[in-house]
Design a protein around this motif. Structure first.
Motif, PDB file in Angstrom:
ATOM      1  N   LYS A 132       0.822  -1.216   0.000  1.00  0.00           N
ATOM      2  CA  LYS A 132       0.000   0.000   0.000  1.00  0.00           C
ATOM      3  C   LYS A 132       0.852   1.260   0.000  1.00  0.00           C
ATOM      4  CE  LYS A 132      -3.566   2.373   2.738  1.00  0.00           C
ATOM      5  NZ  LYS A 132      -4.504   2.232   3.893  1.00  0.00           N
ATOM      6  N   ALA A 133       1.893   1.297   0.820  1.00  0.00           N
ATOM      7  CA  ALA A 133       2.740   2.491   0.896  1.00  0.00           C
ATOM      8  C   ALA A 133       3.404   2.791  -0.442  1.00  0.00           C
ATOM      9  CB  ALA A 133       3.793   2.309   1.989  1.00  0.00           C
ATOM     10  N   GLU A 134       3.886   1.751  -1.113  1.00  0.00           N
ATOM     11  CA  GLU A 134       4.521   1.945  -2.420  1.00  0.00           C
ATOM     12  C   GLU A 134       3.523   2.456  -3.453  1.00  0.00           C
ATOM     13  OE1 GLU A 134       4.971  -0.648  -0.372  1.00  0.00           O
ATOM     14  OE2 GLU A 134       6.789  -1.796  -0.873  1.00  0.00           O
ATOM     15  N   LEU A 135       2.311   1.923  -3.430  1.00  0.00           N
ATOM     16  CA  LEU A 135       1.288   2.363  -4.373  1.00  0.00           C
ATOM     17  C   LEU A 135       0.975   3.845  -4.198  1.00  0.00           C
ATOM     18  CD1 LEU A 135      -1.186  -0.660  -4.123  1.00  0.00           C
ATOM     19  CD2 LEU A 135       0.265  -0.092  -6.072  1.00  0.00           C
ATOM     20  N   ILE A 158      -5.425   6.641  -6.105  1.00  0.00           N
ATOM     21  CA  ILE A 158      -5.023   5.338  -5.582  1.00  0.00           C
ATOM     22  C   ILE A 158      -5.703   5.068  -4.245  1.00  0.00           C
ATOM     23  CG2 ILE A 158      -3.080   3.855  -5.015  1.00  0.00           C
ATOM     24  CD1 ILE A 158      -3.188   4.957  -7.955  1.00  0.00           C
ATOM     25  N   ALA A 159      -5.699   6.080  -3.373  1.00  0.00           N
ATOM     26  CA  ALA A 159      -6.289   5.920  -2.043  1.00  0.00           C
ATOM     27  C   ALA A 159      -7.773   5.594  -2.126  1.00  0.00           C
ATOM     28  CB  ALA A 159      -6.058   7.179  -1.214  1.00  0.00           C
ATOM     29  N   GLN A 216     -12.068   1.537  -1.328  1.00  0.00           N
ATOM     30  CA  GLN A 216     -13.234   0.784  -1.783  1.00  0.00           C
ATOM     31  C   GLN A 216     -13.080  -0.701  -1.499  1.00  0.00           C
ATOM     32  OE1 GLN A 216     -14.252   1.726  -5.820  1.00  0.00           O
ATOM     33  NE2 GLN A 216     -14.810   3.826  -5.359  1.00  0.00           N
ATOM     34  N   TYR A 217     -11.836  -1.148  -1.355  1.00  0.00           N
ATOM     35  CA  TYR A 217     -11.599  -2.563  -1.034  1.00  0.00           C
ATOM     36  C   TYR A 217     -11.224  -2.755   0.434  1.00  0.00           C
ATOM     37  CZ  TYR A 217     -11.766  -3.472  -6.043  1.00  0.00           C
ATOM     38  OH  TYR A 217     -12.176  -3.589  -7.340  1.00  0.00           O
ATOM     39  N   GLY A 218     -11.442  -1.698   1.224  1.00  0.00           N
ATOM     40  CA  GLY A 218     -11.180  -1.803   2.651  1.00  0.00           C
ATOM     41  C   GLY A 218      -9.717  -1.772   3.015  1.00  0.00           C
ATOM     42  N   LEU A 219      -8.888  -1.190   2.141  1.00  0.00           N
ATOM     43  CA  LEU A 219      -7.439  -1.148   2.390  1.00  0.00           C
ATOM     44  C   LEU A 219      -6.977   0.274   2.715  1.00  0.00           C
ATOM     45  CD1 LEU A 219      -6.302  -3.448  -0.537  1.00  0.00           C
ATOM     46  CD2 LEU A 219      -6.451  -4.057   1.877  1.00  0.00           C
TER      47      LEU A 219
END
Length: 274
Positions: free
Chosen positions: A248-251, A265-266, A271-274
Motif C-alpha cells: 500500500k505504501a509503495e502504491l 489510488i487511495a 473501496q476494497y477496505g485497504l
C-alpha cells in the motif's frame, strides 16, 4: 497507416479492440503476433523487423480473404480473454490462439489496428518511430487485483514477452522473491516505458466514462454512438486483498506521470477496505 495499441495487461486493451471493431472502417486485431514465433535468440531489431513483416501479412490476408493467425480463433468479437470460470480461485483464460478468415476488404477501405501488450511495450523505441502507438493504462489497484486472480504469467509475477527483450527487467524479476513486488515492478515497467518513449497514453477509466469516445479521439477517429459501458464490480478473497495491502505504501508514493494521483489510488484502496 496501421496504428498500434499496447497497454498494461488487464487494462482494457482487448475491450478497445472490440469497441474499434464496432466501426465499419476499422479492423482491430487482438494479439495476432505470437512472440514464440520470433526466432529464439533474436535481438530487438530482428523482432521489430518480424513485426513489420507480420503486419504486411495481415493486410494481405485481409484484402484477399485468406486465413491469418489471431489471438482468438473465435474472431474479432472477443471482449475479455479471461472468462468467469475459476479454478482454485483463479479465473481461467478463454481466448484460444488460432486462424481466422475475414471477408475481403479493398486496400484503403479500412484502418488496421494491431494490439499487443508486452511485446510492443518492450519494443516501443523502434515501433513508436514508425507507427502511431497508443498505450492503455489503468489504476494499479484494479490491475494488480486482476493479476492476482487470473491464469496468466503476470499472476506469477512474470511477463515473458516483455522480459525477452528487456533483460534488466528479467533480471530484477528473477531476483525478487515476492510475487506482489514482482507484479508491482512489472506495472512500473509498463508505465516507465510509455513515459520514456512519449507515446500517447489513454486511461481505461476515461474509455469507460466516455463510452469509448476517448478511444476514438486517441486514434483520430470520429466518435460513434455505442451502448453505455459499465464497470464490473468484483469481489476478492481476504488473502488477495492482504497481499495487495502489503505494498500500500509503495502504491501511494509512486510517480504515475500525472495519470493518477495519490488520491486516485487511495480511493480505490478504500473501496476494497485497504
Amino acid at each position: 497507416m496501421t496504428q498500434l495499441i499496447t497497454g498494461i495487461p488487464r487494462s482494457g486493451t482487448t475491450l478497445c479492440c472490440k469497441l474499434l471493431n464496432q466501426r465499419d472502417e476499422v479492423i482491430a486485431l487482438h494479439e495476432p503476433i505470437n512472440p514464440a514465433a520470433i526466432a529464439k535468440g533474436a535481438d530487438a531489431n530482428v523482432a521489430f523487423d518480424y513485426i513489420r513483416k507480420q503486419i504486411v501479412v495481415f493486410q494481405h490476408a485481409i484484402e484477399n480473404g485468406l486465413p491469418f493467425e489471431h489471438g482468438d480463433k473465435g474472431g474479432l468479437e472477443i471482449e475479455n480473454p479471461v472468462g468467469q470460470q475459476t479454478q482454485d480461485g483463479i479465473r481461467q483464460v478463454v481466448a484460444r490462439r488460432g486462424q481466422v478468415v475475414l471477408p475481403k476488404r479493398a486496400h484503403g477501405s479500412y484502418q488496421l489496428v494491431v494490439k499487443q501488450n508486452a511485446l510492443f511495450t518492450a519494443l516501443l523505441g523502434p515501433l513508436s518511430a514508425e507507427f502511431a502507438v497508443t498505450a492503455v493504462v489503468r489504476n494499479p489497484v484494479d490491475v494488480l487485483l486482476s493479476w492476482l486472480t487470473v491464469d496468466l504469467p503476470v499472476n506469477r509475477g512474470r511477463i515473458p514477452a516483455g522480459e525477452r527483450f528487456a533483460p534488466k527487467l528479467a533480471a530484477e524479476l528473477a531476483a525478487e522473491p515476492s510475487r506482489i513486488r514482482r507484479q508491482w515492478r512489472i506495472y512500473q515497467w509498463f508505465m516507465q516505458q510509455f513515459h520514456q518513449h512519449g507515446v500517447k497514453v489513454l486511461r481505461y477509466e476515461d474509455i469507460l466514462v466516455s463510452d469509448g469516445a476517448a478511444l476514438d479521439q486517441a486514434l483520430g477517429l470520429p466518435s460513434i454512438s455505442r451502448q453505455p459501458l459499465t464497470p464490473q464490480h468484483r469481489q476478492f478473497a481476504p488473502e488477495v486483498l492482504d497481499e495487495l495491502g502489503s505494498i500500500k505504501a509503495e502504491l501511494l508514493a509512486a510517480d504515475y506521470y500525472g495519470l493518477y494521483s495519490a488520491e486516485d489510488i487511495a480511493q480505490r484502496l478504500k473501496q476494497y477496505g485497504l
